[in-house]
Design a protein around this motif. Structure first.
Motif, PDB file in Angstrom:
ATOM      1  N   ARG A 139     -64.364  49.539 -12.592  1.00 57.50           N
ATOM      2  CA  ARG A 139     -63.637  48.354 -12.121  1.00 57.50           C
ATOM      3  C   ARG A 139     -64.592  47.179 -11.948  1.00 57.50           C
ATOM      4  NH1 ARG A 139     -58.812  47.212  -9.296  1.00 57.50           N
ATOM      5  NH2 ARG A 139     -58.983  45.419  -7.877  1.00 57.50           N
ATOM      6  N   SER A 262     -58.716  41.051 -16.518  1.00 55.91           N
ATOM      7  CA  SER A 262     -58.871  42.138 -15.549  1.00 55.91           C
ATOM      8  C   SER A 262     -57.587  42.938 -15.405  1.00 55.91           C
ATOM      9  CB  SER A 262     -59.295  41.573 -14.184  1.00 55.91           C
ATOM     10  OG  SER A 262     -60.617  41.089 -14.214  1.00 55.91           O
ATOM     11  N   ILE A 263     -56.461  42.245 -15.311  1.00 54.59           N
ATOM     12  CA  ILE A 263     -55.174  42.925 -15.152  1.00 54.59           C
ATOM     13  C   ILE A 263     -54.910  43.848 -16.344  1.00 54.59           C
ATOM     14  CG2 ILE A 263     -52.669  42.551 -15.143  1.00 54.59           C
ATOM     15  CD1 ILE A 263     -53.218  40.012 -13.470  1.00 54.59           C
ATOM     16  N   LEU A 266     -57.575  46.823 -16.584  1.00 55.38           N
ATOM     17  CA  LEU A 266     -57.362  47.837 -15.547  1.00 55.38           C
ATOM     18  C   LEU A 266     -55.998  48.500 -15.660  1.00 55.38           C
ATOM     19  CD1 LEU A 266     -58.940  45.928 -12.518  1.00 55.38           C
ATOM     20  CD2 LEU A 266     -59.953  47.836 -13.799  1.00 55.38           C
ATOM     21  N   LEU A 268     -52.877  47.401 -14.935  1.00 54.02           N
ATOM     22  CA  LEU A 268     -51.929  47.249 -13.837  1.00 54.02           C
ATOM     23  C   LEU A 268     -50.497  47.313 -14.378  1.00 54.02           C
ATOM     24  CD1 LEU A 268     -54.470  46.398 -12.278  1.00 54.02           C
ATOM     25  CD2 LEU A 268     -53.092  44.613 -11.166  1.00 54.02           C
ATOM     26  N   PRO A 269     -49.610  48.030 -13.710  1.00 59.84           N
ATOM     27  CA  PRO A 269     -48.234  48.207 -14.205  1.00 59.84           C
ATOM     28  C   PRO A 269     -47.355  46.994 -13.920  1.00 59.84           C
ATOM     29  CG  PRO A 269     -48.504  49.406 -12.148  1.00 59.84           C
ATOM     30  CD  PRO A 269     -49.856  48.824 -12.482  1.00 59.84           C
ATOM     31  N   VAL A 270     -47.603  45.920 -14.644  1.00 60.54           N
ATOM     32  CA  VAL A 270     -46.839  44.686 -14.474  1.00 60.54           C
ATOM     33  C   VAL A 270     -46.452  44.143 -15.847  1.00 60.54           C
ATOM     34  CG1 VAL A 270     -47.995  44.085 -12.306  1.00 60.54           C
ATOM     35  CG2 VAL A 270     -48.897  43.205 -14.476  1.00 60.54           C
ATOM     36  N   LEU A 450     -56.513  39.607  -7.738  1.00 61.55           N
ATOM     37  CA  LEU A 450     -56.527  40.945  -8.326  1.00 61.55           C
ATOM     38  C   LEU A 450     -56.466  42.018  -7.250  1.00 61.55           C
ATOM     39  CD1 LEU A 450     -56.870  42.542 -11.017  1.00 61.55           C
ATOM     40  CD2 LEU A 450     -59.333  42.569 -10.516  1.00 61.55           C
ATOM     41  N   ASP A 451     -57.208  41.831  -6.188  1.00 63.44           N
ATOM     42  CA  ASP A 451     -57.214  42.808  -5.103  1.00 63.44           C
ATOM     43  C   ASP A 451     -55.899  42.809  -4.329  1.00 63.44           C
ATOM     44  OD1 ASP A 451     -59.106  44.657  -3.470  1.00 63.44           O
ATOM     45  OD2 ASP A 451     -58.181  43.379  -1.939  1.00 63.44           O
ATOM     46  N   LEU A 453     -52.798  41.994  -5.536  1.00 64.45           N
ATOM     47  CA  LEU A 453     -51.586  42.286  -6.307  1.00 64.45           C
ATOM     48  C   LEU A 453     -50.963  43.638  -5.976  1.00 64.45           C
ATOM     49  CD1 LEU A 453     -52.338  40.901  -9.903  1.00 64.45           C
ATOM     50  CD2 LEU A 453     -50.681  40.043  -8.233  1.00 64.45           C
ATOM     51  N   PRO A 454     -51.711  44.734  -5.910  1.00 66.51           N
ATOM     52  CA  PRO A 454     -51.057  46.008  -5.622  1.00 66.51           C
ATOM     53  C   PRO A 454     -50.324  46.018  -4.293  1.00 66.51           C
ATOM     54  CG  PRO A 454     -53.254  46.370  -6.506  1.00 66.51           C
ATOM     55  CD  PRO A 454     -53.143  44.902  -6.220  1.00 66.51           C
ATOM     56  N   LEU A 459     -47.496  48.146  -5.976  1.00 65.91           N
ATOM     57  CA  LEU A 459     -47.890  48.920  -7.159  1.00 65.91           C
ATOM     58  C   LEU A 459     -48.553  50.235  -6.759  1.00 65.91           C
ATOM     59  CD1 LEU A 459     -49.397  46.015  -9.299  1.00 65.91           C
ATOM     60  CD2 LEU A 459     -47.069  46.899  -9.313  1.00 65.91           C
TER      61      LEU A 459
END
Length: 459
Positions: A139, A262-263, A266, A268-270, A450-451, A453-454, A459
């Motif tokens: 990460r 980054s999204i 990594l 991310l489920p978006v 980024l930190d 968002l979850p 998420l």
């Protein structure tokens, strides 16, 4: 620039991170020879002070490095070690939390950044770091690589980074992660995005709207970045002293591209969408003028009282497009107002949102990942300041009071339809060298987002 950690099994020198408060206990735990050496060189654990303790064969036996445990007084203190210690491999030792180790490791990676496109060199092998135990090394590498993308885009001279080159960079990023891309320009831009076309039409480098999409499940997240590749101020021409850094006026676009990278990297489920209005604000006979009244994509009319307040115009059309799909989260980033710099300086990224959960998450995340942000208000009583007599909106209210807030209120008018809207008014530039941040372009707010968002999106 090559980013990597040293191999886990590489021979390394212990690098003890020692602040003044921990020095006595650490010193007492060392051998007589080490204690003698520390006393001889007067090692106090002050920030940036290095104690290079030799072994009998002349190699380094151990390194003590002074740093502050009070993160409120600065960031990335250990990054200076990456550029000051002798060539070799090091492993961090000391009583540090995972967050402190992550910050140290990220700072070490970023400390080696150089913009080398126009002046190659300076990237030789130096001090390398083993990934500290307990940190998410993959990460951190992704975040560092994304920050390098942002910095490189901002640092590129304006003759090499126009709307077309910004489009190429965005499309290359999309292709590398399997994202779709669509670019609007020419007559389609004139019909669908009149404010973008009006701002960019005076330049021989045509304006355009860059539209990237990635992911087909999860919450809808849209990032909008101001892509003014060079800003002369238009007919309200900037003085030379104010034009000197205007290659960074696409810093919002560069930052959202780094964040998008980054999204995607990594996973991310978006459902991610990135919109970048890319223009030059130039001077020519067909430039838009003070006192013009322009109609936006949304249908709202805008009176132009300063052609140097062009960023909010191009963002307005892009935000309108984004809001039409009713995203769960809409974020804009822009190097928008000098008022934000006067209020908070170059180091802190102010943001505006009516979403209390988003605000709390950003404040927490910004502190956690060493990416300082601060909430400023969408102060509703100031709405009247952006409402002129002959149009729906004023792009540059008279008086200059609360300039960052009135610009944010202007943009909020075009974000209606999004479940949550947040606007960042970033600087995008490091004016003086600091640990892990050489003078030049820099990302702001991206790591905090980024930190956060979850937590914000569940998420």
């Amino acid at each position: 620039m090559s980013l990597s950690f040293a191999e886990a099994d590489a021979t390394s020198t212990d690098l003890f991170v020692i602040g003044p408060e921990a020095l006595p206990a650490w010193r007492d735990s060392q051998s007589f020879e080490v204690r003698f050496w520390l006393d001889r060189i007067g090692f106090t654990g002050a920030i940036g002070q290095a104690a290079l303790v030799p072994a009998s064969d002349g190699e380094l036996a151990v390194v003590g490095y002074g740093t502050a445990r009070d993160r409120a007084r600065g960031r990335f203190h250990l990054a200076t070690a990456a550029t000051s210690l002798p060539k070799g491999t090091y492993e961090i030792k000391g009583d540090l939390s995972v967050e402190e180790l992550s910050e140290a490791a990220l700072g070490w990676l970023l400390a080696g950044y150089r913009f080398s496109r126009c002046k190659p060199g300076g990237d030789g092998d130096g001090a390398r770091l083993k990934a500290p135990r307990g940190v998410d090394a993959a990460r951190l590498l992704t975040i560092a690589e994304s920050e390098v993308l942002t910095r490189d885009l901002i640092n590129t001279p304006p003759n090499l980074m126009g709307p077309g080159e910004l489009e190429t960079a965005a499309c290359e990023l999309a292709d590398s992660f399997g994202a779709s891309r669509y670019v609007t320009k020419g007559d389609d831009l004139r019909k669908g995005f009149p404010l973008i076309q009006a701002v960019g039409r005076a330049s021989p480098r045509p304006p355009r709207l860059i539209d990237l999409r990635w992911g087909d499940t999860g919450p809808k997240v849209v990032l909008v970045g101001k892509g003014v590749c060079f800003d002369t101020g238009g007919l309200n021409l900037k003085p030379g002293s104010s034009m000197g850094l205007m290659k960074k006026d696409m810093g919002g676009a560069a930052t959202v591209l780094g964040l998008a990278r980054s999204i995607m990297a990594l996973g991310l489920p978006v459902q991610l969408r990135v919109l970048i209005p890319a223009v030059d604000n130039s001077v020519a006979g067909n430039a838009f003028r003070p006192q013009d009244v322009l109609r936006s994509r949304k249908g709202l009319t805008v009176e132009i009282n300063n052609t140097d307040a062009e960023g909010r115009l191009v963002l307005a059309d892009a935000l309108s497009l984004a809001a039409e799909e009713n995203p769960d989260l809409l974020i804009s980033m822009a190097t928008l107002t000098g008022a934000a710099r006067v209020a908070l300086g170059p180091d802190i990224a102010p943001f505006f949102t009516d979403d209390a959960a988003m605000a709390d998450a950003l404040q927490h995340s910004g502190a956690r990942v060493a990416d300082p942000v601060w909430r400023l208000p969408f102060h509703d009583p100031y709405e009247a300041m952006v409402e002129p007599a002959i149009a729906d909106l004023d792009n540059a209210p008279k008086g200059g009071m609360a300039g960052a807030i009135t610009a944010a209120l202007f943009l909020r008018r075009f974000a209606e339809g999004a479940a949550s809207y947040t606007h960042f008014d970033i600087y995008g530039w490091q004016p003086s060298a600091a640990p892990a941040r050489p003078v030049g372009g820099v990302g702001q707010g991206a790591r905090a987002v980024l930190d956060a968002l979850p937590r914000v999106l569940g998420l």
